[in-house]
Write an enzyme that holds these catalytic residues in place. Structure first.
Site, short mmCIF file in Angstrom:
data_model
loop_
_atom_site.label_atom_id
_atom_site.label_comp_id
_atom_site.label_asym_id
_atom_site.label_seq_id
_atom_site.Cartn_x
_atom_site.Cartn_y
_atom_site.Cartn_z
N ASP A 1 -47.64 -11.45 54.80
CA ASP A 1 -46.74 -12.57 55.09
C ASP A 1 -45.28 -12.11 55.15
O ASP A 1 -44.86 -11.23 54.39
CB ASP A 1 -46.90 -13.61 53.99
CG ASP A 1 -46.03 -14.83 54.19
OD1 ASP A 1 -46.22 -15.53 55.20
OD2 ASP A 1 -45.15 -15.08 53.34
N GLU B 1 -47.45 -10.40 59.91
CA GLU B 1 -46.77 -11.59 60.43
C GLU B 1 -45.30 -11.17 60.61
O GLU B 1 -44.52 -11.19 59.67
CB GLU B 1 -46.87 -12.77 59.47
CG GLU B 1 -46.34 -14.06 60.08
CD GLU B 1 -45.40 -14.84 59.16
OE1 GLU B 1 -44.91 -15.89 59.61
OE2 GLU B 1 -45.15 -14.40 58.04
#
Length: 742
Positions: A421, A474
């Protein structure tokens, strides 16, 4: 008191200074093992003796019991009891227990925690301090230990925690009635690690550490390495012993033999707490597995599972990095969920959050009274957008904590890949910062060199240790080399989320079909850079929250047109180079914006039109998995060929995907609201082409405009291809064409 023994003469205890006794009795000594426990004294003259000391603050009477003697102890002060005897065997301290009597008449036999050697080895300590302990979870934290002894098996828990700035550390929990004074820990030299073996502590016990900072303040902290936790909002750690045996050996063997970057990957992103409300890991292992298998997805991606105190953070504010959230059950029940998915042929990806952590006082923040896991410089250690703290990636032990955590999920829970993330926030020193709020690196640039080195290390280590696994970034910027190997100077990820494709294509789809001709470049531009990285195309939870609306609500027109747009868009996504990911609910045209409190609109699947979207996604997954042209050359420019990228006036685009054997799949997309009759389409060769998919089919809720199941292509150069056919293109629809066997 009169000593009673069976052959071990009394001796004089080795004296200890009052100030040391006071520090030990108050649980603030850095090495209570130097005082407590059993110590062999060999003076220059005279006989050997063993001095016994134990801390029993509320006791009325304490007796040491060895295999052949009973040695009464006397209260020395500060709750410490002492006695001595000559050893039963020269040069050896005997096995012993303590009989303790209290004023209420209760008597117990207990073991002495301060008679044991450290339960963490010197090699473990060295590797951790060097930042190279790849299985750190087997060393630090709460480790269950069992030892044979002359007086019976000893069972307990070895507690160890890294707190280099602490003045003292205690552990308290169910095993000592939450009285940390009973179990002060020892400092293991300059390692920064504190350790204590607690006999009779057992699986299921809750515990916390009490840490005395240099400011004189005691802090209660959860164990950073805990395998389990209490159910939030409770914040204690739990001693966990796994008894689970995986049954996915075949899956793991098959996975190791595959290249995940050029294999099928259609991903169903799931928030476990709201997929269907009220389910635990065991229920999910039945219902989620059955549904995902029926839908045909190759993988699920679970939003963060590591423990987090606030459910509304969706798991992105982690406080226990090594503990699956207890909201849904025991860690072994989470293992069961992963195992069930694997045995159903479904891979498991997991969101992982090494970019930041929350400021909750019970967790990592200011862990030992000052910055430890977080960078001490606020410009590097605090995130201005999220109100969170940023890890100190340049510190060996912190880096080791994170690298080992990635390996922990891959190896202990058989996770097939991690989606990392907020990578962009890690890469740049000036991320979300104004001028004057950051300093350039040593080369004068804005890249965070320590974070980059950490990402390279975690990716290289994960791939080396776990064949067939995949690391996914990401990452939303133009950072060069996200999926380039670390050996070539890249970050070493296997895949990168294609945020540019997502933003451009959704902007295009939000336009009324009448206006799309003016935005045609937004749906074709992604192919300009499609092979600069290994991409995954995400329609994730981020696109259906915070006022963005569901995918359905992003589409223009009435309900029929909205659903038709959704069907066409998903078929375009599946045919586009790269892997696919959609968030739960998207597969049936979820209408409401996602809420973790309300879950999904499952009732919509009873509506024929929404059921049609669900059946379309099932068909997409089936075609995708059996058509190598759609995945085998995802990262090879030769696997993609435009047929016509410039027909914006009719809102049409067409292209061919090729597999490694030269077999094609042709995708023809019509994003106009009207059909096109007598449309001539260039094709790679003549012959019969079957309509493998038509998103306008009646079964999917479409208008039923089709071409009778197949078309005939005739030889003759057209549009740069050697053959062409004339067909009808349905409105707001995508066709897949496959040639009949030649």
């Amino acid at each position: 008191m009169t000593e009673k023994n069976t052959g071990t003469p009394a001796a004089t205890p080795v004296p200890v200074a009052d100030e040391v006794l006071a520090a030990v009795g108050e649980g603030r000594h850095y090495d209570p093992h130097r005082v407590l426990g059993a110590h062999l004294d060999t003076p220059t003259s005279g006989a050997e003796s063993v001095t016994f000391r134990t801390l029993k603050r509320l006791a009325r009477e304490v007796t040491v019991v060895t295999p052949s003697a009973r040695i009464p102890l006397q209260h020395e002060g500060f709750g410490i009891w002492v006695g001595a005897s000559q050893p039963e065997e020269a040069g050896h301290i005997p096995d012993y227990r303590l009989e303790v009597a209290y004023d209420d008449g209760v008597g117990v036999t207990v073991d002495e925690p301060y008679r044991f050697l450290p339960t963490i080895g010197e090699v473990d300590i060295h590797l951790f301090n060097e930042g190279r302990h790849e299985t750190l979870w087997t060393a630090l934290g709460a480790q269950i230990r069992r030892y044979p002894s002359a007086m019976g098996q000893i069972s307990g828990v070895g507690f160890s925690v890294w707190a280099p700035n602490a003045e003292a550390v205690r552990v308290k929990g169910d095993f000592n009635s939450w009285d940390g004074l009973a179990h002060a820990m020892r400092s293991l030299g300059t390692s920064g690690i504190w350790e204590l073996f607690v006999p009779d502590a057992k699986p299921g016990d809750c515990y916390k550490f009490e840490i005395l900072g240099k400011d004189g303040r005691w802090r209660e902290k959860a164990d950073p390495m805990a395998y389990g936790t209490e159910v939030p909002p409770l914040t204690g750690s739990k001693v966990i012993e796994s008894s689970y045996e995986f049954g996915d050996q075949q899956w793991m063997e098959d996975r190791a033999a595959k290249d995940p970057h050029n294999s099928p990957m259609s991903v169903y992103e799931v928030h476990l707490g709201s997929w269907r409300l009220g389910l635990g890991y065991r229920e999910l292992a039945e219902q989620l597995v059955e549904y995902v298998k029926w839908q045909g997805f190759t993988h699920v991606e679970l939003m963060p599972v590591a423990e987090h105190p606030f459910g509304g953070s969706w798991g992105y504010q982690v406080t226990s990095y090594y503990a699956p959230t207890s909201r849904f059950g025991h860690p072994d029940e989470f293992r069961h969920l992963v195992d069930a998915l694997h045995q159903a042929g479904i891979g498991v990806l997991l969101d992982w959050v090494p970019a930041h952590f929350p400021k909750d006082e019970f967790a990592l923040a200011q862990f030992d009274g000052q910055a430890l896991y977080e960078h001490p410089d606020p410009w590097l250690g605090e995130h201005p957008d999220w109100g969170t703290l940023i890890f100190d990636y340049g510190r060996s032990e912190v880096r080791n904590f994170l690298v080992a955590n990635a390996l922990f999920w891959l190896e202990e829970y058989h996770i097939d890949g991690l989606r990392v993330d907020a990578v962009a926030s890690m890469l740049y020193l000036d991320y979300s910062r104004e001028g004057g709020e950051w300093r350039p690196n040593k080369y004068g640039g804005n890249q965070n060199l320590e974070a980059i080195a950490f990402l390279q290390e975690v990716n290289a280590t994960a791939y080396r240790r776990n064949p067939g696994s995949v690391m996914i970034a990401e990452e939303s910027t133009a950072f060069d080399g996200v999926t380039r190997p670390t050996s070539a100077g890249g970050l070493g990820f296997g895949l990168k989320w294609n945020m540019g494709w997502m933003h451009d294509s959704l902007t295009y789809m939000a336009e009324d079909p009448m206006n799309r001709q003016y935005h045609h470049h937004q749906v074709t531009f992604s192919l300009v850079y499609a092979f600069t990285e290994n991409f995954l195309l995400p329609i994730s939870h981020d696109e259906v929250v915070h006022g963005k609306g569901s995918l359905l609500r992003k589409m223009p027109g009435d309900r029929w047109k909205q659903l038709a747009n959704v069907r066409a868009y998903l078929a375009f996504q599946w045919a586009h180079p790269g892997k696919q990911l959609i968030f739960m609910g998207t597969e049936f045209g979820q209408e409401a914006e996602w809420s973790e409190q309300h879950g999904l609109d499952w009732w919509l699947t009873e509506d024929p039109q929404h059921r049609g979207v669900q059946l379309l996604v099932r068909s997409l997954n089936e075609i995708y998995s059996e058509t190598p042209a759609m995945f085998a050359r995802d990262n090879d420019p030769a696997g993609f060929e435009w047929i016509d990228a410039s027909d914006g006036g009719r809102n049409i685009l067409s292209f061919t995907r090729w597999d490694t054997q030269g077999n094609p799949l042709v995708c023809l997309a019509n994003f106009a609201g009207n059909p096109h009759q007598d449309f001539r389409l260039a094709l790679p060769w003549a012959g019969t082409w079957r309509e493998a998919l038509n998103t306008d089919a009646g079964d999917f809720g479409g208008s039923g405009v089709d071409n009778g199941g197949s078309v005939q292509a005739e030889e003759g150069a057209y549009g740069g291809q050697p053959a062409s056919t004339v067909l009808t293109v349905p409105p707001l629809a995508v066709l897949y064409l496959k040639p009949d066997a030649r």
